[in-house]
Motif scaffolding. Structure first.
Motif, short mmCIF file in Angstrom:
data_model
loop_
_atom_site.label_atom_id
_atom_site.label_comp_id
_atom_site.label_asym_id
_atom_site.label_seq_id
_atom_site.Cartn_x
_atom_site.Cartn_y
_atom_site.Cartn_z
N ARG A 98 0.81 -1.22 0.00
CA ARG A 98 0.00 0.00 0.00
C ARG A 98 0.84 1.27 0.00
O ARG A 98 0.40 2.31 -0.50
N VAL A 136 -7.07 5.90 9.60
CA VAL A 136 -7.08 4.44 9.37
C VAL A 136 -5.66 3.97 9.26
O VAL A 136 -4.86 4.59 8.54
N LYS A 138 -3.30 0.68 8.20
CA LYS A 138 -3.43 -0.57 7.43
C LYS A 138 -2.06 -1.22 7.31
O LYS A 138 -1.05 -0.52 7.17
N GLY A 146 -10.83 -5.43 3.96
CA GLY A 146 -10.85 -4.71 5.24
C GLY A 146 -10.07 -5.40 6.36
O GLY A 146 -10.06 -4.93 7.50
N GLN A 149 -6.61 -3.93 9.18
CA GLN A 149 -6.86 -2.48 9.25
C GLN A 149 -7.48 -2.13 10.58
O GLN A 149 -8.16 -2.96 11.18
N GLU A 173 -3.52 6.48 7.07
CA GLU A 173 -4.27 7.33 6.15
C GLU A 173 -5.26 8.17 6.93
O GLU A 173 -5.92 7.64 7.84
N GLY A 174 -5.38 9.42 6.56
CA GLY A 174 -6.45 10.23 7.13
C GLY A 174 -7.79 9.59 6.77
O GLY A 174 -7.94 9.02 5.69
N PHE A 175 -8.76 9.64 7.69
CA PHE A 175 -10.07 9.04 7.44
C PHE A 175 -10.87 9.96 6.52
O PHE A 175 -11.08 11.14 6.82
N ILE A 176 -11.29 9.44 5.40
CA ILE A 176 -11.98 10.26 4.38
C ILE A 176 -13.49 10.12 4.54
O ILE A 176 -14.02 9.01 4.52
N PHE A 178 -16.08 10.18 2.71
CA PHE A 178 -16.45 10.18 1.29
C PHE A 178 -17.96 10.06 1.11
O PHE A 178 -18.68 9.61 2.00
N GLU A 181 -18.10 5.16 -2.95
CA GLU A 181 -16.90 4.58 -3.53
C GLU A 181 -17.20 4.15 -4.96
O GLU A 181 -18.25 3.58 -5.23
N HIS A 204 -20.13 -1.70 0.26
CA HIS A 204 -19.50 -2.76 1.04
C HIS A 204 -20.32 -3.06 2.29
O HIS A 204 -21.02 -2.18 2.81
N PHE A 246 -12.34 6.97 -3.66
CA PHE A 246 -13.36 7.60 -2.83
C PHE A 246 -13.86 8.84 -3.58
O PHE A 246 -13.04 9.63 -4.08
N ASN A 255 -7.79 5.18 -3.74
CA ASN A 255 -7.62 4.23 -2.65
C ASN A 255 -6.62 3.14 -3.05
O ASN A 255 -5.53 3.08 -2.51
N GLU A 256 -6.98 2.29 -4.01
CA GLU A 256 -6.02 1.24 -4.38
C GLU A 256 -6.28 0.72 -5.78
O GLU A 256 -7.36 0.89 -6.34
P1 AMP Z 1 -9.16 -1.05 1.47
O1 AMP Z 1 -8.78 -2.45 1.86
O2 AMP Z 1 -8.02 -0.10 1.55
O3 AMP Z 1 -9.88 -0.99 0.16
O4 AMP Z 1 -10.23 -0.57 2.57
C1 AMP Z 1 -11.45 -1.26 2.76
C2 AMP Z 1 -12.58 -0.27 3.00
O5 AMP Z 1 -12.31 0.52 4.16
C3 AMP Z 1 -12.72 0.74 1.86
O6 AMP Z 1 -13.53 0.21 0.83
C4 AMP Z 1 -13.38 1.91 2.59
O7 AMP Z 1 -14.78 1.68 2.72
C5 AMP Z 1 -12.74 1.87 3.96
N1 AMP Z 1 -11.56 2.75 3.97
C6 AMP Z 1 -10.31 2.43 3.59
N2 AMP Z 1 -9.47 3.48 3.67
C7 AMP Z 1 -10.20 4.51 4.12
C8 AMP Z 1 -9.91 5.90 4.42
N3 AMP Z 1 -8.68 6.42 4.29
N4 AMP Z 1 -10.94 6.67 4.85
C9 AMP Z 1 -12.20 6.16 5.00
N5 AMP Z 1 -12.52 4.88 4.76
C10 AMP Z 1 -11.55 4.05 4.32
#
Ligand code: AMP
Length: 363
Positions: A98, A136, A138, A146, A149, A173-176, A178, A181, A204, A246, A255-256
């Motif tokens: 990441r 968040v 990770k 998820g 995390q 990561e700062g919490f977004i 949003f 998605e 999700h 997001f 995000n990824e």
């Molecule tokens: P990821 O495995 O990074 O895709 O994260 C899984 C889920 O967690 C994402 O689909 C988002 O719903 C939530 N998430 C991940 N990163 C963030 C973030 N920086 N801010 C808010 N929600 C997040």
């Protein structure tokens, strides 16, 4: 032509299903005794790193691809020396970490959430002081759906978190906050041509994808396409790549990426002129890419942990059933259902009818 696929899960199975009309044959390298893709090709039962198995794969196959990103870099390098192997090793190693992934986005001027690299509790404390809460954290590698995390909301959530997540390298990561998605699925051919499917709105549940709905004329389609194209060109990518974002008031935040066909593109089997699976095998095989336009309003619902009553789902008009042939287990993706309709209103009714039948067990 025979294509070797490292991994034998449902993505490999659907790649083989898509390649069959083109008379493409498949060999799967997978350590499991009965991986679900094996129903549609040859199965080499061995570890991904087994030198003899990798040699057998290249001896039997004209091109190689991957259905997951956690393939050891040495194995990818060994395969690529012998046969065309796509996507390239650097795409896999970037996507599985990441920090490397988000650093690449920043280098390419792709907007990302505030991030910090964390190698100790002291790093974490300092980064939280700078980025603020909520945030968040990770694991850099091996996280999915998820897992690996933690969301930290109060200062008390921060203490001990580095050890709690296993003392491994992390990203903060700062919490977004949003709005929703989206993901864009894109494909790049060996000659550099790039095509994108309509962006997909994703919902999700407990960190696992529940529902994906392709959007025509999403206001951020062009930005998503531009970001995906930048990454693919930089990595000299070949094949399908998914890019998750997001959606915020300020536009997209990256995000990824997933260096493979992706769950949020499964709707394309029935819902697009050419599916993500077919275009991936076309790209890997060096064939021309197919059209990516959406054919009709549609949605994809995941079947997780337990199957709904099949006949009841099939009785809802416009539904298509996909059983991956895997043993049900809580939290495991074992199938999906595509719902199609002539208009958005009818689609919403049909999706609601199917959702009422789902008995998903998220674990
Ligand atoms: P990821 O495995 O990074 O895709 O994260 C899984 C889920 O967690 C994402 O689909 C988002 O719903 C939530 N998430 C991940 N990163 C963030 C973030 N920086 N801010 C808010 N929600 C997040």
């Amino acid at each position: 032509m025979r294509i070797g696929i490292v991994g034998g899960g449902q993505l490999g199975r659907m790649l083989a299903q898509a390649g069959a009309p083109l008379d493409l044959r498949f060999t799967f390298l997978d350590p499991g005794s009965e991986p679900c893709a094996a129903a549609h090709g040859e199965h080499l039962q061995a570890d991904w790193q087994d030198p003899a198995a990798l040699a057998a794969l290249t001896a039997n196959c004209d091109a190689i691809t991957f259905e997951f990103e956690n393939v050891p870099a040495e194995a990818v390098a060994r395969l690529a020396e012998q046969r065309p192997a796509f996507p390239p090793a650097q795409a896999l190693s970037t996507a599985r970490d990441r920090w490397l992934e988000k650093s690449l986005f920043r280098e390419l001027d792709i907007a990302v959430p505030p991030i910090a690299r964390i190698d100790s509790q002291a790093d974490l404390d300092a980064a939280v002081a700078e980025i603020g809460l909520p945030a968040v954290v990770k694991t850099r590698t091996l996280g999915y759906d998820g897992k690996g995390q933690k969301v930290m909301r109060e200062p008390a959530d921060v203490s001990g978190t580095f050890a709690e997540l296993g003392g491994v390298p992390l990203i903060l990561e700062g919490f977004i906050d949003f709005d929703h998605e989206i993901s864009v699925i894109a494909v790049r051919a060996r000659d550099g041509e790039i095509r994108h499917w309509p962006v997909v709105r994703n919902a999700h549940r407990q960190g696992i994808l529940h529902c994906s709905v392709p959007q025509v004329a999403h206001p951020l389609q062009a930005q998503a396409e531009d970001y995906a194209s930048r990454v693919m060109r930089e990595l000299d990518y070949v094949g399908v790549m998914a890019f998750e974002f997001f959606v915020t008031d300020a536009g997209l935040l990256a995000n990824e990426i997933a260096p493979r066909v992706h769950n949020s593109g499964h709707w394309s089997i029935e819902g697009a002129v050419t599916s993500q699976f077919e275009n991936h095998v076309r790209a890997v095989a060096g064939l021309p890419l197919g059209e990516t336009a959406r054919l009709a309003p549609c949605a994809m619902l995941n079947v997780i942990g337990a199957f709904p009553e099949r006949d009841a789902v099939l009785a809802v008009p416009g539904t298509r059933w996909h059983d991956y042939g895997k043993a049900p287990r809580p939290g495991r993706k074992i199938g999906h259902i595509t719902v199609l309709a002539a208009d958005d209103e009818t689609l919403a009714e049909r999706v609601a009818a199917v959702e009422a039948l789902l008995v998903n067990d998220l674990g």
